[in-house]
Design an enzyme around this catalytic site. Structure first.
Site, PDB file in Angstrom:
ATOM      1  N   TYR A  71       0.830  -1.205   0.000  1.00  0.00           N
ATOM      2  CA  TYR A  71       0.000   0.000   0.000  1.00  0.00           C
ATOM      3  C   TYR A  71       0.866   1.257   0.000  1.00  0.00           C
ATOM      4  O   TYR A  71       0.562   2.241  -0.687  1.00  0.00           O
ATOM      5  CB  TYR A  71      -0.940   0.019   1.215  1.00  0.00           C
ATOM      6  CG  TYR A  71      -1.922   1.162   1.134  1.00  0.00           C
ATOM      7  CD1 TYR A  71      -3.160   0.992   0.517  1.00  0.00           C
ATOM      8  CD2 TYR A  71      -1.600   2.428   1.617  1.00  0.00           C
ATOM      9  CE1 TYR A  71      -4.049   2.045   0.401  1.00  0.00           C
ATOM     10  CE2 TYR A  71      -2.486   3.486   1.507  1.00  0.00           C
ATOM     11  CZ  TYR A  71      -3.711   3.292   0.897  1.00  0.00           C
ATOM     12  OH  TYR A  71      -4.582   4.335   0.775  1.00  0.00           O
ATOM     13  N   PHE A 123      -5.349  21.258 -24.807  1.00  0.00           N
ATOM     14  CA  PHE A 123      -6.099  20.053 -25.167  1.00  0.00           C
ATOM     15  C   PHE A 123      -7.468  20.146 -24.472  1.00  0.00           C
ATOM     16  O   PHE A 123      -7.600  20.827 -23.457  1.00  0.00           O
ATOM     17  CB  PHE A 123      -5.334  18.791 -24.744  1.00  0.00           C
ATOM     18  CG  PHE A 123      -6.095  17.548 -25.097  1.00  0.00           C
ATOM     19  CD1 PHE A 123      -6.297  17.204 -26.421  1.00  0.00           C
ATOM     20  CD2 PHE A 123      -6.649  16.745 -24.110  1.00  0.00           C
ATOM     21  CE1 PHE A 123      -7.046  16.075 -26.751  1.00  0.00           C
ATOM     22  CE2 PHE A 123      -7.391  15.620 -24.437  1.00  0.00           C
ATOM     23  CZ  PHE A 123      -7.588  15.283 -25.756  1.00  0.00           C
ATOM     24  N   ASP A 124      -8.484  19.464 -25.015  1.00  0.00           N
ATOM     25  CA  ASP A 124      -9.868  19.591 -24.498  1.00  0.00           C
ATOM     26  C   ASP A 124      -9.969  19.402 -22.986  1.00  0.00           C
ATOM     27  O   ASP A 124     -10.678  20.140 -22.314  1.00  0.00           O
ATOM     28  CB  ASP A 124     -10.818  18.542 -25.103  1.00  0.00           C
ATOM     29  CG  ASP A 124     -10.626  18.308 -26.565  1.00  0.00           C
ATOM     30  OD1 ASP A 124      -9.609  18.755 -27.130  1.00  0.00           O
ATOM     31  OD2 ASP A 124     -11.491  17.654 -27.155  1.00  0.00           O
ATOM     32  N   ASP A 214       2.467  20.436 -20.721  1.00  0.00           N
ATOM     33  CA  ASP A 214       1.648  19.246 -20.922  1.00  0.00           C
ATOM     34  C   ASP A 214       2.535  18.344 -21.769  1.00  0.00           C
ATOM     35  O   ASP A 214       2.728  18.562 -22.965  1.00  0.00           O
ATOM     36  CB  ASP A 214       0.353  19.614 -21.648  1.00  0.00           C
ATOM     37  CG  ASP A 214      -0.488  18.388 -21.980  1.00  0.00           C
ATOM     38  OD1 ASP A 214       0.064  17.270 -22.036  1.00  0.00           O
ATOM     39  OD2 ASP A 214      -1.699  18.545 -22.205  1.00  0.00           O
ATOM     40  N   ALA A 216       2.490  15.119 -22.677  1.00  0.00           N
ATOM     41  CA  ALA A 216       1.977  13.834 -23.174  1.00  0.00           C
ATOM     42  C   ALA A 216       2.837  13.231 -24.302  1.00  0.00           C
ATOM     43  O   ALA A 216       3.105  12.036 -24.310  1.00  0.00           O
ATOM     44  CB  ALA A 216       0.534  14.004 -23.638  1.00  0.00           C
ATOM     45  N   LYS A 257       0.373   8.096 -23.678  1.00  0.00           N
ATOM     46  CA  LYS A 257       0.991   8.426 -24.968  1.00  0.00           C
ATOM     47  C   LYS A 257       2.477   8.032 -24.887  1.00  0.00           C
ATOM     48  O   LYS A 257       2.814   6.875 -25.038  1.00  0.00           O
ATOM     49  CB  LYS A 257       0.841   9.927 -25.279  1.00  0.00           C
ATOM     50  CG  LYS A 257      -0.562  10.326 -25.708  1.00  0.00           C
ATOM     51  CD  LYS A 257      -1.481  10.502 -24.548  1.00  0.00           C
ATOM     52  CE  LYS A 257      -2.737  11.258 -24.860  1.00  0.00           C
ATOM     53  NZ  LYS A 257      -3.706  11.185 -23.744  1.00  0.00           N
ATOM     54  N   HIS A 449     -20.436  14.927 -29.533  1.00  0.00           N
ATOM     55  CA  HIS A 449     -19.836  13.953 -30.449  1.00  0.00           C
ATOM     56  C   HIS A 449     -19.732  12.554 -29.846  1.00  0.00           C
ATOM     57  O   HIS A 449     -19.652  11.580 -30.566  1.00  0.00           O
ATOM     58  CB  HIS A 449     -18.461  14.433 -30.929  1.00  0.00           C
ATOM     59  CG  HIS A 449     -17.511  14.748 -29.833  1.00  0.00           C
ATOM     60  ND1 HIS A 449     -17.622  15.883 -29.062  1.00  0.00           N
ATOM     61  CD2 HIS A 449     -16.431  14.088 -29.368  1.00  0.00           C
ATOM     62  CE1 HIS A 449     -16.652  15.912 -28.173  1.00  0.00           C
ATOM     63  NE2 HIS A 449     -15.918  14.830 -28.339  1.00  0.00           N
TER      64      HIS A 449
HETATM   65  N1  F0G Z   1      -3.064  16.412 -22.864  1.00  0.00           N
HETATM   66  C1  F0G Z   1      -2.987  16.058 -24.153  1.00  0.00           C
HETATM   67  C2  F0G Z   1      -2.113  16.844 -25.089  1.00  0.00           C
HETATM   68  C3  F0G Z   1      -3.727  14.961 -24.622  1.00  0.00           C
HETATM   69  O1  F0G Z   1      -3.644  14.623 -25.905  1.00  0.00           O
HETATM   70  C4  F0G Z   1      -4.534  14.230 -23.714  1.00  0.00           C
HETATM   71  C5  F0G Z   1      -5.323  13.088 -24.161  1.00  0.00           C
HETATM   72  C6  F0G Z   1      -4.565  14.641 -22.376  1.00  0.00           C
HETATM   73  C7  F0G Z   1      -3.820  15.732 -21.985  1.00  0.00           C
HETATM   74  C8  F0G Z   1      -5.405  13.934 -21.344  1.00  0.00           C
HETATM   75  O2  F0G Z   1      -4.804  12.747 -20.980  1.00  0.00           O
HETATM   76  O3  F0G Z   1      -6.445  10.987 -21.649  1.00  0.00           O
HETATM   77  O4  F0G Z   1      -4.575  10.510 -20.044  1.00  0.00           O
HETATM   78  O5  F0G Z   1      -6.477  11.908 -19.352  1.00  0.00           O
HETATM   79  N2  F0G Z   1      -5.548  12.847 -25.383  1.00  0.00           N
HETATM   80  C9  F0G Z   1      -6.272  11.718 -25.937  1.00  0.00           C
HETATM   81  C10 F0G Z   1      -6.397  11.868 -27.428  1.00  0.00           C
HETATM   82  C11 F0G Z   1      -7.561  11.383 -25.257  1.00  0.00           C
HETATM   83  O6  F0G Z   1      -7.092  11.036 -28.049  1.00  0.00           O
HETATM   84  O7  F0G Z   1      -5.793  12.770 -28.010  1.00  0.00           O
HETATM   85  P1  F0G Z   1      -5.629  11.469 -20.487  1.00  0.00           P
END
Ligand code: F0G
Length: 467
Positions: A71, A123-124, A214, A216, A257, A449
């Site tokens: 843990y 990113f969204d 960010d 990723a 990623k 979507h």
């Molecule tokens: N930042 C970037 C640049 C991303 O592309 C994503 C996720 C996230 C943050 C969020 O990360 O999914 O681990 O919570 N991108 C995916 C895509 C979902 O399809 O581009 P997560």
């Protein structure tokens, strides 16, 4: 040629059953012409996302067997922490189960109404986490990044003059942090140059503002710097990555990623006091700071993934495979966002289907037709995703570009799969005049979507009975 050859042998295979066009037509009608609603087994080549879809190596799977599921204080955490510290350079390493949790922890702590977060492009999920905490998410993408046809090396860069202006306009007190997304996913997977990172870091530090990445797709970004930016050819990828992060104060990471794992992430920060506050929050929502919502074995797979993703042979193939798909399409006259980014090809559906206006969703029509004809799943990024009624005016909005993203999972598909993808798109391009627009039959109030149902124009009655 060499850059395109797969730098791995296949030890385990996952069979794909191909179901044929009639069965696909039935499946997509049942799904209300929404590709998110398909069963994954109905898909031949799934390019919905490159996130969490990577194939792990034998070394990572071996690490899975070395999981310490204590843990608190499990050994995999310390390996993970040491690896992140070495590569990214930040001393506080906070694990969490995916990137958006890192964003949520960060922005819950630093964002508030009246504050502004600049980014090259949010990113969204980053934007949603900023906005959920009442702050404003501002995109400051450079001019080159706005032109879909311009071939330039670093179209993901931030506009540094716009950043200076924003700081002067709103004041440093209103900016809790500056973000930089590397590579720039919303901007087409385009890289950010070291010069731009350095310049943004310099501006931030002159004003006493923290710069948070960010990260990723950090390794893909470093590969582009290695290939395209003068002075970096003789540096190792690790050295380039270390330099990139040396200009910042922390990062959020979706390891789904460039961690080469199916689940995992972290938040890493220089600031000890901020990290302590966030660790307390972590215990509430994810778990104890040495596992953060993950199993010990997941931390081990991530630690190993972060080393593998820096291998030049891996990156050459990775970025080369995406580029090769792009080249085949461009040669055949298919319009894509140029040049190809690190993780995906974006079909320019507005130019592919000029006879379909944005409010009839050319990107969705292209994506659905590609699925029915060839079993390939991409995702519309256009008016279907970003349109809908403007909350202020009630008018239906139109996206800046009508795109279909084909994101390539890491180490999953062979070049022959990619050739098939190229040939399928080219075949569809040859009969593009026959493709029809679509309309929405039913939609939720937000993020339509994911769950809206649609039909092709002229087929509304038929698709209602089928659905
Ligand atoms: N930042 C970037 C640049 C991303 O592309 C994503 C996720 C996230 C943050 C969020 O990360 O999914 O681990 O919570 N991108 C995916 C895509 C979902 O399809 O581009 P997560």
């Amino acid at each position: 040629m060499e850059k395109y050859v797969e730098p791995f042998k296949i030890k385990v295979v996952e069979p794909i059953k191909v179901i044929g066009p009639e069965a696909r037509q039935k499946a997509i009608a049942r799904s209300g012409y929404n590709l998110f609603k398909l069963h994954a087994e109905e898909i031949y080549i799934d390019l919905l996302t490159d996130s969490g879809t990577s194939a792990m190596s034998d070394n990572q799977w071996a690490g899975i067997m070395m999981g310490d599921e204590s843990y608190a204080g499990g050994r995999n955490y310390f390996h993970f922490e040491e690896t992140v510290h070495d590569i990214f350079g930040f001393q506080n390493v906070i694990p969490c189960h995916q990137g958006r949790v890192a964003e949520n922890l960060l922005f819950q702590t630093i964002a508030a109404p009246g504050l502004v977060i600049p980014n090259n492009s949010h990113f969204d999920t980053t934007r949603a986490n900023v906005e959920m905490n009442g702050a404003e998410a501002v995109d400051l993408l450079c001019a080159e990044g706005q032109d879909p046809h311009l071939v330039a090396s670093f179209k993901g860069n931030m506009d540094v003059d716009a950043l200076e202006k924003l700081i002067a306009d709103v004041g440093v007190d209103k900016i809790p942090a500056v973000m930089m997304t590397i590579t720039n996913n919303s901007g087409g997977g385009q890289p950010v140059s070291m010069a731009n990172i350095r310049a943004v870091g310099e501006i931030c530090h002159r004003h006493g503002l923290p710069l948070i990445f960010d990260a990723a797709r950090f390794a893909e970004n470093a590969w582009f710097i290695h290939q395209r930016e003068p002075g970096y050819r003789d540096k190792s990828i690790l050295e380039i990555v270390q330099e990139m992060f040396s200009y910042g104060d922390g990062c959020t990471m979706s390891a789904k990623k460039d961690g080469l794992v199916n689940m995992g992430g972290f938040l890493a920060l220089r600031d000890d006091a901020l990290s302590e506050r966030i660790r307390n929050l972590l215990i509430l929502v994810e778990g104890f700071p040495t596992y953060g919502g993950l199993a010990g074995r997941d931390l081990e797979a991530m630690a190993r993934g972060f080393r593998e993703v820096l291998e030049p042979d891996y990156l050459r193939f990775r970025v080369g495979q995406v580029e090769m798909l792009g080249e085949q399409l461009v040669e055949a006259g298919v319009s894509i966002l140029e040049p190809p980014g690190g993780h995906a090809i974006y079909l320019n559906a507005g130019e592919f289907l000029p006879h379909i206006p944005p409010q009839e969703f050319p990107g969705q029509s292209l994506a659905v037709n590609l699925y029915v004809e060839s079993g390939i799943r991409g995702v519309e990024i256009g008016t279907f995703m970003f349109g809908g009624a403007d909350p202020k005016t009630g008018e239906n909005r139109t996206a800046r570009l009508e795109l279909v993203r084909l994101a390539i999972p890491r180490r999953v598909y062979t070049n022959m799969h990619m050739n098939f993808v190229a040939q399928s798109i080219i075949a569809l391009h040859e009969k593009r005049d026959t493709l029809r627009g679509m309309k929405i039959l039913k939609q939720p109030p937000f993020l339509r979507h994911f769950s809206a149902t649609l039909s092709f124009l002229g087929e509304e009655a038929a698709s209602r009975t089928q659905a």
